[in-house]
Design a protein around this motif. Structure first.
Motif, short mmCIF file in Angstrom:
data_model
loop_
_atom_site.label_atom_id
_atom_site.label_comp_id
_atom_site.label_asym_id
_atom_site.label_seq_id
_atom_site.Cartn_x
_atom_site.Cartn_y
_atom_site.Cartn_z
N PRO A 299 0.82 -1.22 0.00
CA PRO A 299 0.00 0.00 0.00
C PRO A 299 0.84 1.26 0.00
N HIS A 300 0.25 2.33 -0.50
CA HIS A 300 0.82 3.68 -0.34
C HIS A 300 0.05 4.35 0.80
N VAL A 301 0.77 4.82 1.81
CA VAL A 301 0.14 5.36 3.02
C VAL A 301 0.45 6.84 3.14
N SER A 302 -0.57 7.64 3.43
CA SER A 302 -0.38 9.09 3.58
C SER A 302 -1.41 9.65 4.56
N LEU A 303 -1.12 10.84 5.08
CA LEU A 303 -2.03 11.55 5.98
C LEU A 303 -2.69 12.70 5.25
N SER A 304 -3.85 13.06 5.74
CA SER A 304 -4.59 14.17 5.12
C SER A 304 -3.95 15.53 5.39
N GLU A 305 -3.13 15.62 6.43
CA GLU A 305 -2.49 16.90 6.80
C GLU A 305 -0.98 16.70 6.89
N GLU A 306 -0.24 17.72 6.43
CA GLU A 306 1.21 17.70 6.59
C GLU A 306 1.62 18.13 7.99
N LYS A 307 0.85 19.06 8.58
CA LYS A 307 1.07 19.46 9.96
C LYS A 307 -0.27 19.74 10.61
N LEU A 308 -0.29 19.65 11.93
CA LEU A 308 -1.54 19.84 12.67
C LEU A 308 -1.28 20.79 13.82
N GLY A 379 3.31 18.83 20.91
CA GLY A 379 4.49 17.98 20.84
C GLY A 379 4.17 16.50 20.74
N THR A 380 2.90 16.14 20.87
CA THR A 380 2.49 14.74 20.75
C THR A 380 2.67 14.27 19.30
N ILE A 381 3.24 13.08 19.14
CA ILE A 381 3.41 12.49 17.81
C ILE A 381 2.28 11.51 17.56
N ILE A 382 1.51 11.75 16.53
CA ILE A 382 0.41 10.86 16.15
C ILE A 382 0.84 10.06 14.92
N LEU A 399 2.91 12.66 12.29
CA LEU A 399 3.05 14.12 12.37
C LEU A 399 3.08 14.52 13.83
N VAL A 400 3.56 15.75 14.08
CA VAL A 400 3.66 16.28 15.44
C VAL A 400 2.59 17.36 15.62
N VAL A 401 1.86 17.24 16.72
CA VAL A 401 0.85 18.26 17.04
C VAL A 401 1.58 19.51 17.51
N GLU A 402 1.38 20.61 16.79
CA GLU A 402 2.09 21.85 17.10
C GLU A 402 1.25 22.77 18.00
N SER A 403 1.94 23.59 18.77
CA SER A 403 1.27 24.56 19.64
C SER A 403 0.70 25.69 18.81
N PRO A 404 -0.43 26.28 19.28
CA PRO A 404 -0.96 27.47 18.59
C PRO A 404 0.05 28.61 18.70
N GLU A 405 0.16 29.42 17.68
CA GLU A 405 1.12 30.53 17.70
C GLU A 405 0.70 31.54 18.77
N PRO A 406 1.60 31.95 19.66
CA PRO A 406 1.23 32.86 20.76
C PRO A 406 0.79 34.22 20.25
N GLY A 407 -0.31 34.72 20.82
CA GLY A 407 -0.80 36.07 20.47
C GLY A 407 -1.31 36.19 19.06
#
Length: 428
Positions: A299-308, A379-382, A399-407
């Motif tokens: 199979p070819h495996v991919s995610l719907s998002e490059e970053k989250l 920082g969680t890796i899914i 992918l790594v769950v990223e923090s919302p940008e401050p402010g």
């Protein structure tokens, strides 16, 4: 005609002989069709003795236990003695230690009637199929009983009605065999594969023409793949080939020279998967080998998002796509590795799976949808992990769950205020 079948299982003795050969003795069972026909069978203990099995040069003959026949022949005992030195059974040495390796040997034997012949009272034919569990060994033998000089002391085997030798065995020899070095093989979709099959016969040919037929059976249907007829004297232009499967071929020169009747299949499709039957016919005799072909496509495996980027107010949907694989057996699972953990864990909530979708080339696709909670730590890796028979190891995408940008909210609001002031001044 009454059918006689012998099924041989893996109890062995091995007898030492000179000149690098040995005798293999198998405890077996003679299975006969019942008097009423149908599915009823009767079973009788029997023994098969393979004489002159070649022993590898690095093998010590001292490790082989001699076999000694009983001093008084028993007409009730069924001991079939087979000389296998000419023609030799390919890879017959695998039989020497199959018992020590805990490999079961299965052999089926039945009386054989040569096609279109009137069986002579002086000769009886048997067909024997030998397979060793766990190794690429398979052969079908045609045996011919040998003439025994009869006198008043000659015993007759009570069940088979055949004369016994002085040692109490039914003497026979291999006159023709068909073999394969593979029982099953996997090959990639749109790739090529060689299905191995060959034959051997006595030094005095049974006939000068050989016919080879390859057939495919799958899901209750069968059809011809390729057939070829050629002469064994290598007469130029003697080969006649009829290929019904586009991209199938054989080498006529190897048939005459080496007894190699392997078939080449190119540009494999899903429809090429199934059970292939190699049938070789020489004169009045024919025998077969069976090979399983499995077509595979990883199979070819991919995610719907490059970053989250984490949304602290609501959950987000993350999809994993597993595409264009074959066969159908694919497994998908979600794993999570938080910054506080050292090993990923399987998520208790595996989301939802779509139904399998089949494409025009026969491959399948599947998708899994995971709801990423707003409480996930930045920082969680899914990870989406896929297992499939065409993969040597599971395939993962992460992918790594990223923090919302401050402010970010106030920055956008400030940008809008500045923009409005600019347009106000321009209009003034």
């Amino acid at each position: 005609m009454k059918m006689i079948v012998v099924i041989l299982f893996g109890f062995f003795l091995t007898c030492v002989c000179a000149d690098g050969v040995a005798d293999v003795v198998l405890s077996c069972t003679l299975v006969e069709e019942g008097m009423g026909g149908g599915t009823s069978l009767t079973r009788t203990p029997a023994t098969l003795i393979l004489r002159d099995v070649p022993v590898p040069s690095d093998e010590s003959l001292e490790t082989l236990t001699p076999f000694v026949p009983t001093s008084i022949p028993d007409p009730d005992a069924i001991l079939l003695e087979v000389k296998v030195s000419s023609p030799e059974i390919p890879n017959a040495h695998l039989l020497l230690h199959a018992d020590c390796n805990e490999q079961e040997v299965m052999c089926e034997m039945s009386r054989y009637s040569p096609h279109g012949s009137q069986e002579s009272p002086a000769s009886t034919y048997f067909m024997v199929s030998l397979d060793v569990e766990g190794v690429e060994f398979g052969t079908s033998l045609i045996l011919q009983t040998l003439v025994v000089e009869k006198d008043q002391s000659t015993l007759i085997q009570n069940k088979l009605g055949l004369p016994l030798s002085r040692s109490g065995t039914i003497l026979s020899e291999v006159i023709f065999l068909v073999y394969s070095h593979m029982k099953s093989v996997s090959a990639p979709l749109r790739g090529n594969v060689i299905l191995d099959c060959g034959f051997k016969q006595q030094e005095i040919p049974l006939a000068q023409e050989v016919a080879v037929e390859w057939r495919l059976q799958h899901r209750g249907k069968g059809w011809k793949v390729l057939e070829m007829k050629t002469r064994l004297d290598e007469a130029e232009g003697s080969a006649v080939v009829h290929a019904e499967r586009v991209g199938s071929s054989m080498d006529a020169s190897q048939i005459a020279g080496e007894g190699n009747v392997s078939v080449i299949l190119t540009k494999l499709k899903v429809l090429d998967e199934g059970t292939y039957i190699c049938t070789v016919s020489i004169g009045l005799f024919h025998a077969q080998q069976v090979i399983q072909l499995q077509v595979i496509q990883p199979p070819h495996v991919s995610l719907s998002e490059e970053k989250l980027v984490l949304n602290t107010k609501s959950s987000q949907m993350l999809s994993c796509y597993c595409a264009n694989y074959y066969p159908l057996d694919a497994q998908m699972e979600w794993l999570s590795l938080s910054p506080a953990d050292t090993e990923p864990t399987v998520l208790p909530d595996q989301g939802s799976l779509s139904s399998h979708r089949q494409h025009g080339d026969g491959t399948y696709s599947l998708s899994s949808h995971l709801s990423v909670a707003s409480t996930v730590s930045p920082g969680t890796i899914i990870t989406c992990r896929v297992s499939h028979p065409a993969l040597q190891a599971p395939l993962s995408v992460s992918l790594v769950v990223e923090s919302p940008e401050p402010g970010s909210y106030w920055w956008i609001l400030g940008f809008l205020v500045v923009t409005l002031l600019f347009f106000y001044q321009v209009m003034s």
